[in-house]
Scaffold this motif. Structure first.
Motif, mmCIF file in Angstrom:
data_model
loop_
_atom_site.group_PDB
_atom_site.id
_atom_site.type_symbol
_atom_site.label_atom_id
_atom_site.label_comp_id
_atom_site.label_asym_id
_atom_site.label_seq_id
_atom_site.Cartn_x
_atom_site.Cartn_y
_atom_site.Cartn_z
ATOM 1 N N ALA A 135 -8.598 6.039 -6.467
ATOM 2 C CA ALA A 135 -7.355 5.276 -6.552
ATOM 3 C C ALA A 135 -7.528 4.046 -7.442
ATOM 4 C CB ALA A 135 -6.900 4.865 -5.157
ATOM 5 N N ASP A 136 -8.650 3.334 -7.271
ATOM 6 C CA ASP A 136 -8.895 2.155 -8.101
ATOM 7 C C ASP A 136 -8.976 2.531 -9.580
ATOM 8 O OD1 ASP A 136 -8.923 0.374 -5.995
ATOM 9 O OD2 ASP A 136 -11.100 0.477 -5.705
ATOM 10 N N PHE A 137 -9.633 3.668 -9.874
ATOM 11 C CA PHE A 137 -9.739 4.114 -11.269
ATOM 12 C C PHE A 137 -8.357 4.449 -11.819
ATOM 13 C CE2 PHE A 137 -10.219 7.680 -14.293
ATOM 14 C CZ PHE A 137 -10.914 7.021 -15.301
ATOM 15 N N TRP A 138 -7.562 5.155 -11.036
ATOM 16 C CA TRP A 138 -6.216 5.531 -11.481
ATOM 17 C C TRP A 138 -5.340 4.299 -11.708
ATOM 18 C CZ3 TRP A 138 -4.744 10.150 -7.725
ATOM 19 C CH2 TRP A 138 -5.623 11.215 -7.961
ATOM 20 N N ILE A 139 -5.467 3.316 -10.815
ATOM 21 C CA ILE A 139 -4.675 2.089 -10.964
ATOM 22 C C ILE A 139 -5.080 1.366 -12.250
ATOM 23 C CG2 ILE A 139 -4.185 -0.169 -9.941
ATOM 24 C CD1 ILE A 139 -4.656 1.238 -7.171
ATOM 25 N N GLY A 189 -3.492 2.745 -15.222
ATOM 26 C CA GLY A 189 -2.028 2.645 -15.278
ATOM 27 C C GLY A 189 -1.324 3.922 -14.856
ATOM 28 N N TRP A 190 -2.007 4.747 -14.064
ATOM 29 C CA TRP A 190 -1.461 6.043 -13.669
ATOM 30 C C TRP A 190 -0.702 6.027 -12.339
ATOM 31 C CZ3 TRP A 190 -6.648 9.131 -14.638
ATOM 32 C CH2 TRP A 190 -6.857 9.233 -16.020
ATOM 33 N N VAL A 191 -0.595 4.848 -11.731
ATOM 34 C CA VAL A 191 0.046 4.756 -10.414
ATOM 35 C C VAL A 191 1.223 3.787 -10.483
ATOM 36 C CG1 VAL A 191 -0.300 4.257 -7.957
ATOM 37 C CG2 VAL A 191 -2.197 5.162 -9.313
ATOM 38 N N LYS A 192 2.352 4.216 -9.902
ATOM 39 C CA LYS A 192 3.536 3.357 -9.822
ATOM 40 C C LYS A 192 3.908 3.145 -8.359
ATOM 41 C CE LYS A 192 5.640 4.653 -14.267
ATOM 42 N NZ LYS A 192 6.838 5.243 -14.920
ATOM 43 N N VAL A 193 4.392 1.940 -8.068
ATOM 44 C CA VAL A 193 4.940 1.632 -6.747
ATOM 45 C C VAL A 193 6.390 1.220 -6.938
ATOM 46 C CG1 VAL A 193 4.806 0.119 -4.733
ATOM 47 C CG2 VAL A 193 2.700 0.926 -5.825
ATOM 48 N N ASN A 194 7.284 1.973 -6.327
ATOM 49 C CA ASN A 194 8.732 1.738 -6.459
ATOM 50 C C ASN A 194 9.155 1.681 -7.926
ATOM 51 O OD1 ASN A 194 8.901 1.545 -3.616
ATOM 52 N ND2 ASN A 194 8.413 -0.644 -3.695
ATOM 53 N N GLY A 195 8.536 2.594 -8.732
ATOM 54 C CA GLY A 195 8.921 2.721 -10.132
ATOM 55 C C GLY A 195 8.225 1.776 -11.087
ATOM 56 N N GLN A 196 7.397 0.854 -10.575
ATOM 57 C CA GLN A 196 6.706 -0.109 -11.424
ATOM 58 C C GLN A 196 5.205 0.202 -11.456
ATOM 59 O OE1 GLN A 196 8.415 -2.584 -13.143
ATOM 60 N NE2 GLN A 196 10.226 -1.529 -12.324
ATOM 61 N N VAL A 197 4.595 0.073 -12.644
ATOM 62 C CA VAL A 197 3.153 0.303 -12.762
ATOM 63 C C VAL A 197 2.428 -0.675 -11.841
ATOM 64 C CG1 VAL A 197 1.158 0.247 -14.297
ATOM 65 C CG2 VAL A 197 3.337 1.179 -15.108
ATOM 66 N N ALA A 198 1.545 -0.141 -11.007
ATOM 67 C CA ALA A 198 0.878 -0.949 -9.983
ATOM 68 C C ALA A 198 -0.266 -1.768 -10.567
ATOM 69 C CB ALA A 198 0.354 -0.042 -8.878
ATOM 70 N N ALA A 199 -0.441 -2.954 -10.018
ATOM 71 C CA ALA A 199 -1.566 -3.810 -10.377
ATOM 72 C C ALA A 199 -2.687 -3.617 -9.370
ATOM 73 C CB ALA A 199 -1.127 -5.272 -10.399
ATOM 74 N N MET A 200 -3.932 -3.832 -9.821
ATOM 75 C CA MET A 200 -5.085 -3.727 -8.936
ATOM 76 C C MET A 200 -4.961 -4.730 -7.787
ATOM 77 S SD MET A 200 -7.855 -2.025 -8.456
ATOM 78 C CE MET A 200 -8.269 -1.315 -10.054
ATOM 79 N N GLY A 201 -5.195 -4.269 -6.571
ATOM 80 C CA GLY A 201 -5.186 -5.151 -5.409
ATOM 81 C C GLY A 201 -3.839 -5.315 -4.747
ATOM 82 N N VAL A 202 -2.794 -4.690 -5.310
ATOM 83 C CA VAL A 202 -1.462 -4.830 -4.719
ATOM 84 C C VAL A 202 -1.442 -4.203 -3.324
ATOM 85 C CG1 VAL A 202 -0.532 -2.651 -5.646
ATOM 86 C CG2 VAL A 202 1.009 -4.561 -5.187
#
Length: 259
Positions: free
Chosen positions: A25-29, A32-45
């Motif tokens: 998951a950390d690698f994917w984040i 830039g491969w992970v979105k939360v509620n349509g927004q690209v997720a930042a590490m540690g969110v």
């Protein structure tokens, strides 16, 4: 009214959803491969169950390339890192030791060794089925806190009771109440063990089916009831059998196989 769930780190939430391991998951984040509620997720969110987590197809493609390997571990190899001069089991994974009858028809390549780690352990003096994987989902299924995957062993034993050392028919002299204790009644390290299935296969061999894997568990269980383990072989993990895989050789977990 129910209390709202406490936010947790995104990597933990993704592991809970069975998408990947926390490390993946950390690698994917990072990619830039992970979105939360349509927004690209930042590490540690941090997120709650109400948040929508989406994973890019690139992450799914990356995951599809990961391999899980089934090794018939011989005596003398440690499951994890090299220790006390003994080689790690992963050192056996190379083209020469790949089982010729591997039904997967998958080809070996050096990148498959990157991040390849044992999902569970098998003692240095034990043989049988050892799983090594790059896939965090497989590791979590087999060794996660909530794992209940069965592991089956054939265990040759001798008596350590005085006057019973020389008999080959251990079953004949082994008290039934002690067999009952092996099934349900022992503790290790101050913790009660989960129920086990334990039956005689022949006069000097027991079959154990466990759903946990404490360090040297079977050997220590046997010691508590007056038995000494003289040979231990793991033949099954979940629905995956060791089968005809020769000792010291390995094969890939096939695309249709599931633990």
């Amino acid at each position: 009214m129910p209390t709202p769930a406490e936010p947790i780190r995104l990597n933990k939430r993704m592991a809970e959803l069975g998408l990947c391991s926390r490390r993946e998951a950390d690698f994917w984040i990072e990619q830039g491969w992970v979105k939360v509620n349509g927004q690209v997720a930042a590490m540690g969110v941090k997120v709650t169950p109400a948040d929508r987590v989406e994973v890019d197809r690139q992450a799914q493609g990356h995951q599809a390339q990961q391999v899980t390997i089934l090794l018939h571990k011989p005596v003398g190899y440690v499951s994890g890192q090299a220790e006390d001069g003994h080689a790690p089991a992963v050192s056996l994974i190379n083209p020469r030791t790949h089982w010729r009858e591997d039904p997967s028809h998958q080809r070996f390549s050096p990148p498959q060794l990157r991040g390849l780690a044992p999902a569970g352990r098998l003692d240095i003096d034990s043989v049988g089925l050892l799983v090594l994987t790059q896939d965090g989902r497989v590791a979590r299924q087999l060794i996660g806190e909530d794992s209940g995957v069965e592991k089956e062993y054939l265990v040759r034993v001798s008596c350590i009771h005085e006057g019973a050392e020389r008999t080959a028919d251990v079953q004949a002299v082994f008290p039934r109440e002690q067999l009952a204790r092996l099934r349900h009644g022992l503790s290790l390290d101050g913790q009660r063990l989960k129920p086990a299935r334990v039956d005689w296969q022949n006069p000097e061999q027991l079959r154990f089916v466990l759903t946990e894997g404490k360090k040297r568990q079977i050997r220590r269980m046997c010691e508590q009831v007056g038995l000494k383990v003289v040979g231990l072989k793991r033949i099954r993990i979940g629905r995956v059998m060791l089968g005809n895989l020769p000792q010291g050789q390995w094969r890939y977990l096939g695309p249709q196989e599931r633990f």
